[in-house]
Design an enzyme around this catalytic site. Structure first.
Site, PDB file in Angstrom:
ATOM      1  N   CYS A 156      -3.023  -5.694  -2.544  1.00  0.00           N
ATOM      2  CA  CYS A 156      -1.662  -5.913  -2.025  1.00  0.00           C
ATOM      3  C   CYS A 156      -1.497  -7.278  -1.362  1.00  0.00           C
ATOM      4  O   CYS A 156      -0.369  -7.720  -1.135  1.00  0.00           O
ATOM      5  CB  CYS A 156      -1.296  -4.830  -1.027  1.00  0.00           C
ATOM      6  SG  CYS A 156      -1.019  -3.245  -1.820  1.00  0.00           S
TER       7      CYS A 156
HETATM    8  N1  COA Z   1       5.702  16.629  -0.761  1.00  0.00           N
HETATM    9  C1  COA Z   1       5.635  17.542   0.225  1.00  0.00           C
HETATM   10  N2  COA Z   1       4.614  17.580   1.128  1.00  0.00           N
HETATM   11  C2  COA Z   1       3.633  16.674   0.983  1.00  0.00           C
HETATM   12  C3  COA Z   1       3.649  15.714  -0.044  1.00  0.00           C
HETATM   13  C4  COA Z   1       4.740  15.711  -0.933  1.00  0.00           C
HETATM   14  N3  COA Z   1       4.818  14.817  -1.912  1.00  0.00           N
HETATM   15  N4  COA Z   1       2.542  14.944   0.081  1.00  0.00           N
HETATM   16  C5  COA Z   1       1.858  15.410   1.120  1.00  0.00           C
HETATM   17  N5  COA Z   1       2.500  16.464   1.682  1.00  0.00           N
HETATM   18  C6  COA Z   1       2.066  17.274   2.825  1.00  0.00           C
HETATM   19  C7  COA Z   1       0.569  17.187   3.034  1.00  0.00           C
HETATM   20  O1  COA Z   1      -0.114  18.117   2.247  1.00  0.00           O
HETATM   21  C8  COA Z   1       0.449  17.462   4.513  1.00  0.00           C
HETATM   22  O2  COA Z   1       0.542  18.844   4.729  1.00  0.00           O
HETATM   23  P1  COA Z   1      -0.327  19.536   5.896  1.00  0.00           P
HETATM   24  O3  COA Z   1       0.174  18.893   7.173  1.00  0.00           O
HETATM   25  O4  COA Z   1       0.027  20.976   5.752  1.00  0.00           O
HETATM   26  O5  COA Z   1      -1.748  19.210   5.625  1.00  0.00           O
HETATM   27  C9  COA Z   1       1.716  16.820   5.104  1.00  0.00           C
HETATM   28  O6  COA Z   1       2.639  16.731   4.010  1.00  0.00           O
HETATM   29  C10 COA Z   1       1.452  15.445   5.658  1.00  0.00           C
HETATM   30  O7  COA Z   1       0.750  14.654   4.682  1.00  0.00           O
HETATM   31  P2  COA Z   1       0.123  13.259   4.999  1.00  0.00           P
HETATM   32  O8  COA Z   1      -0.601  12.753   3.776  1.00  0.00           O
HETATM   33  O9  COA Z   1      -0.659  13.334   6.263  1.00  0.00           O
HETATM   34  O10 COA Z   1       1.462  12.413   5.197  1.00  0.00           O
HETATM   35  P3  COA Z   1       1.667  11.032   5.918  1.00  0.00           P
HETATM   36  O11 COA Z   1       2.650  11.213   6.988  1.00  0.00           O
HETATM   37  O12 COA Z   1       0.379  10.359   6.261  1.00  0.00           O
HETATM   38  O13 COA Z   1       2.381  10.158   4.789  1.00  0.00           O
HETATM   39  C11 COA Z   1       1.833   8.373   3.266  1.00  0.00           C
HETATM   40  C12 COA Z   1       1.716   9.871   3.581  1.00  0.00           C
HETATM   41  C13 COA Z   1       1.034   8.061   2.021  1.00  0.00           C
HETATM   42  C14 COA Z   1       3.302   8.040   3.043  1.00  0.00           C
HETATM   43  C15 COA Z   1       1.320   7.559   4.463  1.00  0.00           C
HETATM   44  O14 COA Z   1       0.063   8.013   4.878  1.00  0.00           O
HETATM   45  C16 COA Z   1       1.206   6.077   4.196  1.00  0.00           C
HETATM   46  O15 COA Z   1       2.172   5.423   3.856  1.00  0.00           O
HETATM   47  N6  COA Z   1       0.021   5.502   4.465  1.00  0.00           N
HETATM   48  C17 COA Z   1      -0.229   4.088   4.335  1.00  0.00           C
HETATM   49  C18 COA Z   1       0.130   3.649   2.986  1.00  0.00           C
HETATM   50  C19 COA Z   1      -0.291   2.287   2.675  1.00  0.00           C
HETATM   51  O16 COA Z   1       0.060   1.346   3.302  1.00  0.00           O
HETATM   52  N7  COA Z   1      -1.060   2.145   1.651  1.00  0.00           N
HETATM   53  C20 COA Z   1      -1.433   0.909   1.217  1.00  0.00           C
HETATM   54  C21 COA Z   1      -1.446   0.982  -0.247  1.00  0.00           C
HETATM   55  S1  COA Z   1      -1.181  -0.574  -0.834  1.00  0.00           S
END
Ligand code: COA
Length: 372
Positions: A156
């Protein structure tokens, strides 16, 4: 040493767009199919059923509303769940070169520069569609650019690392003009069958034209300073590579696509980036109050809100930290350049701003600019 300017940027946006609702409908159909195929194992408790995705979750967790892709049909086909491209012969332009050239031509036209007067082309992106010849050399030929070209990959952060590399060559006098091009076909390395990340990425290409800042008679941005940093982490990783055959890993394996531990990325990257920006500004004698605008990497709205607040010491006004991720999703290295390209024309001479990208590696790159 010569001074460096950004004189043009360009963005290629695919025509096909996928809304969160369309994406979730396709994912849920895929999950239902998979659950039906694995009903016996699910009933016996040996595998877990795949839960549905949700548009509300995607918007709340990421701020993403839409993404553009080169092929919508393959991605939304529950029996496929990845893009379908028509194969091309070696004599046809490659997929990355084609969209990279489009963005580059737009950047050249903004600056009124002829491709023949460019003496460096860098293709800086998260993935390369082949090992060699370099995509950048193909783009150089398709554009009719001179000099030399090479590929680089810092995930990225590829755009800002590319800008620093090109700027250093312009500063030293070894080249006069460079195009840093970021063709990001993220739809091809995203695992659309994984609910935790299926909404994250989109496709796009961006280009930035850098020139020696001498007698420029077009509006431009002076590049005041660039800085890059890296720190190893496995929390964003893709194991696909040329050794795949040697380790007998040709099967459909999860780790051959994008993988991340999103929570850890959040926790570890935010302090890294905030400190990187604060140190860069302090070392250059630029106060946060001097910054008219931040063009941040476009991965997650909450992340950007946090970084903006840390850097400015208060909640930034929307026009001080424009986001484009609601429309484009995460486009890897291209995100901060899309934001810069679409939201920089209104700056007045003397206004300063900061482009910053961050991601896998970990890596972080920042560019301090001033409107001339
Ligand atoms: N729909 C519904 N629920 C979902 C889901 C979806 N698509 N994806 C995950 N969930 C659920 C999970 O299973 C989890 O459930 P639980 O609490 O019962 O275990 C809950 O939602 C929270 O999931 P989590 O993965 O912890 O969400 P988050 O708030 O961390 O958001 C991202 C996920 C990926 C958006 C976030 O972590 C993020 O943006 N991280 C950094 C990304 C980044 O900069 N990456 C760099 C890549 S270049």
């Amino acid at each position: 040493m010569y001074n460096v300017a950004i004189t043009g940027t360009g963005v290629f946006t695919p025509t096909a767009r996928i809304t969160n609702d369309e994406l979730v409908a396709a994912f849920n159909s895929y999950a239902d199919l998979w659950n039906a195929e694995n009903a016996a194992a699910i009933a016996s408790g040996t595998v877990e059923a795949k839960p549905h995705s949700s548009s509300d979750f995607i918007l709340a967790a990421s701020g993403i509303e839409n993404r553009y892709v080169l092929d919508k049909e393959g991605v939304l086909d529950p029996a496929r769940m990845y893009p379908r491209f028509t194969p091309r012969s070696d004599d046809q332009p490659g997929f990355m070169a084609e969209i990279g050239v489009d963005a580059a031509q737009k950047a050249l036209s903004v600056a009124g520069v002829d491709a023949a007067d460019v003496d460096l082309v860098i293709c800086a992106a998260s993935n390369m569609e082949r090992a060699y010849p370099a995509i950048a050399v193909e783009i150089q030929q398709l554009l009719g650019a001179g000099g030399f070209a090479f590929d680089m990959n810092v995930a990225c952060s590829s755009a800002t690392f590319g800008i620093q590399t090109a700027a250093d060559m312009i500063r030293s006098g070894s080249i006069r003009r460079a195009l840093v091009i970021n063709p990001e076909i993220c739809s091809a390395h995203l695992e659309w069958r994984d609910r935790d990340c299926h909404f994250i990425f989109g496709d796009v290409a961006t280009a930035t034209l850098l020139e020696r800042d001498e007698d420029l008679n077009v509006p431009h941005f002076k590049v005041l300073s660039t800085r890059c940093a890296t720190q190893f982490s496995n929390n964003i990783r893709n194991n696909n590579g040329y050794l795949r055959r040697t380790i007998d890993a040709m099967e459909d394996r999860r780790d051959m696509q994008f993988m991340q531990n999103g929570r850890k990325v959040f926790k570890e990257v935010l302090p890294l980036v905030s400190k990187h920006i604060a140190d860069h500004l302090a070392d250059e004698g630029v106060a946060a109050t001097d910054l008219r605008r931040l063009w941040l990497h476009q991965a997650n709205k909450t992340m950007n809100d946090y970084i903006g607040k840390k850097v400015l010491g208060r909640t930034p006004a929307p026009d001080e930290q424009p986001n484009i991720l609601q429309d484009y999703a995460n486009t890897s290295s291209a995100g901060s350049i899309i934001a810069f390209s679409k939201h920089s024309n209104d700056l007045e001479p003397g206004d300063k701003g900061l482009i910053c990208s961050f991601g896998a590696g970990y890596s972080v790159g920042s560019v301090i600019v001033e409107r001339a």
